[in-house]
Write a protein that holds these residues in place. Structure first.
Motif, PDB file in Angstrom:
ATOM      1  N   SER A 134      -4.817   4.805  -5.806  1.00 32.92           N
ATOM      2  CA  SER A 134      -5.996   4.159  -5.181  1.00 32.92           C
ATOM      3  C   SER A 134      -6.007   3.606  -4.038  1.00 32.92           C
ATOM      4  O   SER A 134      -6.566   3.292  -3.189  1.00 32.92           O
ATOM      5  N   VAL A 135      -4.457   3.110  -3.648  1.00 32.86           N
ATOM      6  CA  VAL A 135      -4.350   2.704  -2.283  1.00 32.86           C
ATOM      7  C   VAL A 135      -4.204   3.792  -1.322  1.00 32.86           C
ATOM      8  O   VAL A 135      -3.547   4.778  -1.766  1.00 32.86           O
TER       9      VAL A 135
ATOM     10  N   ASP B 102      -8.388 -11.027   0.261  1.00 37.70           N
ATOM     11  CA  ASP B 102      -7.775  -9.526   0.852  1.00 37.70           C
ATOM     12  C   ASP B 102      -7.624  -8.398  -0.367  1.00 37.70           C
ATOM     13  O   ASP B 102      -6.690  -8.707  -1.088  1.00 37.70           O
ATOM     14  N   ASP B 103      -8.313  -7.421  -0.200  1.00 41.00           N
ATOM     15  CA  ASP B 103      -7.812  -6.284  -0.726  1.00 41.00           C
ATOM     16  C   ASP B 103      -7.645  -6.388  -2.227  1.00 41.00           C
ATOM     17  O   ASP B 103      -6.668  -6.260  -2.642  1.00 41.00           O
TER      18      ASP B 103
ATOM     19  N   SER C 114      -4.008  -9.359  -5.046  1.00 37.53           N
ATOM     20  CA  SER C 114      -4.654  -8.963  -3.539  1.00 37.53           C
ATOM     21  C   SER C 114      -3.478  -8.371  -2.708  1.00 37.53           C
ATOM     22  O   SER C 114      -2.363  -8.802  -2.845  1.00 37.53           O
ATOM     23  N   TYR C 115      -3.722  -7.214  -2.407  1.00 36.87           N
ATOM     24  CA  TYR C 115      -2.751  -6.338  -1.749  1.00 36.87           C
ATOM     25  C   TYR C 115      -2.660  -6.460  -0.408  1.00 36.87           C
ATOM     26  O   TYR C 115      -3.630  -6.560   0.251  1.00 36.87           O
ATOM     27  N   ASP C 116      -1.635  -6.759   0.269  1.00 36.43           N
ATOM     28  CA  ASP C 116      -1.164  -6.662   1.579  1.00 36.43           C
ATOM     29  C   ASP C 116      -0.800  -5.387   2.191  1.00 36.43           C
ATOM     30  O   ASP C 116       0.322  -4.575   1.853  1.00 36.43           O
ATOM     31  N   ARG C 117      -1.757  -4.685   2.822  1.00 30.43           N
ATOM     32  CA  ARG C 117      -1.715  -3.242   3.275  1.00 30.43           C
ATOM     33  C   ARG C 117      -0.474  -3.346   4.603  1.00 30.43           C
ATOM     34  O   ARG C 117       0.242  -2.307   4.709  1.00 30.43           O
ATOM     35  N   ARG C 118      -0.167  -4.385   5.214  1.00 37.87           N
ATOM     36  CA  ARG C 118       0.648  -4.129   6.229  1.00 37.87           C
ATOM     37  C   ARG C 118       2.227  -4.236   5.729  1.00 37.87           C
ATOM     38  O   ARG C 118       3.221  -3.492   6.288  1.00 37.87           O
ATOM     39  N   ASN C 119       2.482  -5.057   4.694  1.00 41.31           N
ATOM     40  CA  ASN C 119       3.644  -5.470   4.128  1.00 41.31           C
ATOM     41  C   ASN C 119       4.072  -4.348   3.197  1.00 41.31           C
ATOM     42  O   ASN C 119       5.049  -4.476   2.493  1.00 41.31           O
TER      43      ASN C 119
END
Length: 333
Positions: A135-136, A85-86, A96-101
């Motif tokens: 970049s996020v 993921d990401d 791996s970046y958690d966009r939700r959290n």
């Protein structure tokens, strides 16, 4: 054979040769570009074997794949991606970046002895500043104000002290993608810091250590109301996942953190050694032994939704989770 037929035959043969040569060189050019992509893109790197098997039609050995194996990304991810993921590739670690959290799912590092020591090269965390990773996308990004007056430390997942070879490596550990809310006194400043120091000691002793760090959101038993129990005629407790969020961007506060450590043997062909830890994100006694927090890697995989070592059998490792540090130094070369 008439002169016209000979000319047509020569023309067809010449055209065919040029077509084959053009296809050959185009194929090689495409493979070269693919080769460069695999070194830079984590998703292409992940499926590289299938890509090479499918596309190397003319000569399977036409490209030297050692460049890929020697790239920093391939060195860090030697034991596989826990998830895809990401994926974000930095100069000396990958996450791996958690966009939700608004925190990472996991952060992977390959530590080497020279880069965890104070080498006198001027690299220091004092030159680094916490900063959002631009970049996020903004609606998934955590910012400095999320942590302000939150009561939590900005805790590193890839520790700054692990990256002393270059100032850029150290600076990048201060991106907020590599940061998570941690309890300060008793955890980030104490027990968790002791675990990070232990990892660096292993690196100095053995030279090559892989470490994957990340947050966990462990479920806990929630006692039911007595009236509810009577009405449903059941005594089964409910389980739930509860965690705090901070700031306007609702950055999640993990209930626990994990580390999966892989120590490579100094012996040629020797099997690696693996340890896994889970620590609660809460004050921990200064007298607590970090080995009290040894954990089964399968628990981390189950709760965090990850898979370590790319399907390798656990028997691939020399040993796992010795209960005392001296056992490691005694039994693992």
């Amino acid at each position: 054979m008439p002169f016209v037929e000979v000319g047509i035959t020569l023309l067809v043969l010449t055209g065919s040769c040029f077509f084959v040569l053009g296809a050959y060189y185009q194929h090689n050019d495409f493979l070269y570009k693919l080769h460069r992509l695999i070194q830079e893109d984590p998703y292409a790197f992940y499926i590289r074997e299938k890509l090479y098997d499918t596309l190397q039609l003319f000569n399977p050995n036409c490209l030297d794949q050692s460049d890929v194996s020697n790239s920093r990304m391939s060195q860090i991810m030697k034991y596989g991606f826990p998830g895809l993921d990401d994926i974000r590739v930095y100069s000396d670690f990958i996450l791996s970046y958690d966009r939700r959290n608004r925190v990472a799912h996991w952060v992977y590092e390959h530590l080497r002895a020279p880069c965890v020591k104070n080498t006198g090269n001027g690299v220091t965390s004092h030159k680094a500043n916490y900063q959002p990773d631009m970049s996020v996308p903004s609606n998934f990004r955590s910012v400095l104000t999320d942590y302000k007056n939150s009561g939590f430390d900005r805790g590193h997942l890839a520790a700054a002290g692990n990256h002393k070879c270059h100032q850029t490596h150290c600076n990048e550990t201060f991106y907020l993608t590599n940061i998570a809310p941690q309890v300060g006194r008793g955890f980030n400043q104490d027990a968790w810091n002791n675990l990070e120091i232990y990892v660096r000691e292993l690196t100095e002793n053995y030279g090559s250590v892989y470490v994957c760090t990340g947050p966990m959101y462990k479920p806990k038993r929630q006692l039911q109301d007595v009236t509810e129990v009577r009405n449903t005629r059941t005594k089964n407790d409910k389980w739930c996942v509860e965690y705090e969020v901070i700031g306007e961007n609702t950055v999640a506060v993990p209930t626990h953190f994990f580390k999966v450590i892989t120590v490579e043997s100094k012996l040629s062909g020797g099997s690696p050694y693996m340890e896994a830890y889970i620590m609660p994100n809460e004050p921990i006694s200064r007298n607590a032994n970090i080995r009290n927090f040894l954990a089964d890697i399968r628990e981390i995989e189950h709760i965090a939704g990850l898979q370590f070592f790319n399907g390798l059998r656990r028997s691939f490792f020399f040993g796992t989770n010795y209960t005392t540090t001296p056992e490691i130094y005694k039994n693992f070369a």
